[in-house]
Scaffold this active site. Structure first.
Site, PDB file in Angstrom:
ATOM      1  N   ASP A   1       0.828  -1.203   0.000  1.00 31.04           N
ATOM      2  CA  ASP A   1       0.000   0.000   0.000  1.00 31.04           C
ATOM      3  C   ASP A   1       0.869   1.262   0.000  1.00 31.04           C
ATOM      4  O   ASP A   1       1.974   1.255   0.533  1.00 31.04           O
ATOM      5  CB  ASP A   1      -0.905  -0.023   1.245  1.00 31.04           C
TER       6      ASP A   1
ATOM      7  N   ASN B   1     -10.389  -3.128  -6.149  1.00 27.73           N
ATOM      8  CA  ASN B   1      -9.577  -2.239  -6.999  1.00 27.73           C
ATOM      9  C   ASN B   1     -10.179  -2.061  -8.403  1.00 27.73           C
ATOM     10  O   ASN B   1      -9.851  -1.107  -9.106  1.00 27.73           O
ATOM     11  CB  ASN B   1      -8.131  -2.753  -7.136  1.00 27.73           C
TER      12      ASN B   1
HETATM   13  C1  FPP Z   1      -1.755  -0.036  -3.505  1.00 26.50           C
HETATM   14  O1  FPP Z   1      -1.331   1.312  -3.411  1.00 26.50           O
HETATM   15  C2  FPP Z   1      -1.113  -0.718  -4.615  1.00 26.50           C
HETATM   16  C3  FPP Z   1      -1.758  -1.309  -5.659  1.00 26.50           C
HETATM   17  C4  FPP Z   1      -3.242  -1.313  -5.772  1.00 26.50           C
HETATM   18  C5  FPP Z   1      -1.031  -1.936  -6.775  1.00 26.50           C
HETATM   19  C6  FPP Z   1       0.215  -2.703  -6.442  1.00 26.50           C
HETATM   20  C7  FPP Z   1       0.869  -3.050  -7.704  1.00 26.50           C
HETATM   21  C8  FPP Z   1       2.194  -2.971  -7.980  1.00 26.50           C
HETATM   22  C9  FPP Z   1       3.219  -2.615  -6.969  1.00 26.50           C
HETATM   23  C10 FPP Z   1       2.611  -3.249  -9.385  1.00 26.50           C
HETATM   24  C11 FPP Z   1       3.343  -4.467  -9.727  1.00 26.50           C
HETATM   25  C12 FPP Z   1       3.040  -5.682  -8.960  1.00 26.50           C
HETATM   26  C13 FPP Z   1       3.372  -6.946  -9.317  1.00 26.50           C
HETATM   27  C14 FPP Z   1       3.184  -8.021  -8.331  1.00 26.50           C
HETATM   28  C15 FPP Z   1       3.908  -7.343 -10.629  1.00 26.50           C
HETATM   29  P1  FPP Z   1      -2.439   2.458  -3.532  1.00 26.50           P
HETATM   30  O2  FPP Z   1      -2.592   2.781  -4.968  1.00 26.50           O
HETATM   31  O3  FPP Z   1      -3.683   2.025  -2.844  1.00 26.50           O
HETATM   32  O4  FPP Z   1      -1.758   3.642  -2.756  1.00 26.50           O
HETATM   33  P2  FPP Z   1      -2.503   4.787  -1.904  1.00 26.50           P
HETATM   34  O5  FPP Z   1      -3.205   4.093  -0.772  1.00 26.50           O
HETATM   35  O6  FPP Z   1      -1.375   5.662  -1.441  1.00 26.50           O
HETATM   36  O7  FPP Z   1      -3.444   5.478  -2.834  1.00 26.50           O
END
Ligand code: FPP
Length: 229
Positions: free
Chosen positions: A2, A50
């Site tokens: 996150d 998501n």
């Molecule tokens: C959450 O941060 C993260 C995600 C929904 C996506 C995670 C994906 C990756 C790191 C890309 C690659 C992964 C793999 C396994 C190939 P957020 O967007 O919710 O952050 P925020 O809470 O600060 O808005």
């Protein structure tokens, strides 16, 4: 994993910029765990919820997944890691689904760590699916309600081939489980760090593991009982 969005905002960039930088953290954490002899690493990469994000972000994340999976096959092979996935994989775009299946097949004879990607995954979805399957088995007379126990339920979850996690690390300081492995985390040690996912790496991983090593895992027993065991 996150905090990608917040990390990007801090840099004055769009959210997707954070996801791209999150890939470095994925690689470093995966390699770090494999080096330490961790048996299973599950990464919560995309939740059922998501899908409700803006279309551009969902599309960019799916594209990033496709690119990362294909680019990182060498990292997986070099580290003897086999790739697995849990979640509603049929709901992924065709390209993503195919790339994932190909990587799973290519890495299937690796004997080291198992890297499990949770994609289009949510625990309530998984438990609902398990309940439906068990109800169907009861209806067909394959199992009686009296025979339903914890093992039967575990065997109907996407994680049936993996042990329950020992440690769950959540980045970005949120004090929530967010629909992740609700059944499997019953006795998992939780480690929540304020570090945002793109800044996570070996050093942060070691801190989490050192913290975990200080915990006393009692599984509902007394301290004396677990010390004597
Ligand atoms: C959450 O941060 C993260 C995600 C929904 C996506 C995670 C994906 C990756 C790191 C890309 C690659 C992964 C793999 C396994 C190939 P957020 O967007 O919710 O952050 P925020 O809470 O600060 O808005």
């Amino acid at each position: 994993m996150d905090g990608n969005g917040r990390w990007a905002r801090q840099q004055g960039e769009q959210r997707v910029f954070g996801h791209h930088h999150g890939v470095r953290a994925v690689r470093e954490t995966t390699e770090g765990c494999a080096e330490l002899g961790v048996g299973y690493l599950t990464l919560y990469a995309f939740s059922t919820e998501n899908w409700n994000r803006p279309k551009e972000e969902v599309d960019a994340l799916m594209e990033l997944l496709v690119q990362t999976i294909s680019k990182e096959i060498k990292t997986l092979m070099d580290n003897n890691i086999s790739l697995k996935a849990i979640g509603d994989l049929e709901s992924l775009p065709r390209k993503c689904h195919d790339e994932l299946n190909q990587a799973i097949t290519t890495t299937s004879s690796n004997t080291g760590m198992e890297l499990i990607l949770a994609l289009s995954y949510s625990s309530r979805w998984e438990i609902t699916k398990a309940v439906k399957e068990i109800a169907q088995s009861v209806k067909e007379g394959k199992i009686s309600p009296d025979e339903i126990n914890e093992q039967v339920i575990s065997n109907h979850l996407c994680t049936k081939d993996f042990p329950d996690p020992e440690l769950m690390i959540r980045t970005s300081g949120e004090m929530r489980i967010s629909n992740f492995l609700l059944w499997q985390l019953a006795y998992t040690e939780l480690y929540i760090t304020p570090v945002l996912w793109p800044d996570f790496g070996r050093e942060e991983l070691y801190k989490a593991i050192l913290d975990f090593q200080k915990r006393e895992r009692r599984f509902g027993m007394t301290s004396e009982q677990v010390t004597l065991k």
